[in-house]
Design a protein around this motif. Sequence first.
Motif: not given
Length: 93
Positions: A25-27, A30-32, A76-85, A87-90
């Motif tokens: 939820t924090r991430i 942060a991405y609004k 999977m969410f955490h991995e996407a965050k680390e890879n700056k992806e 929006l792609k994940f979502l």
Amino acid sequence: MSSIKVYYTSVSGSREVKQRQEEVTRILDAYKIKYELIDISVSYQMLQEMRMKTSTPKALPPQIFNGQEYCGDYEMFHEAKENKEILKFLKME
């Protein structure tokens, strides 16, 4: 317009589950990104719905969806965050 849904629990004895939910939820904040929280602790039916939608009988929260489309779990969410992806994940790209 996205319809991000996060299955979570407001009642958990697991510190890890609570921390993972808070990070998701924090991430998103942060991405609004607007999202709906669905509390699986409200009823057993909500827990079963989450597990049916993920096709994982023992799935734990948080589980993330865009509408009816499954995006993934915390790992999977955490991995996407680390890879700056995120929006792609979502599935928002």
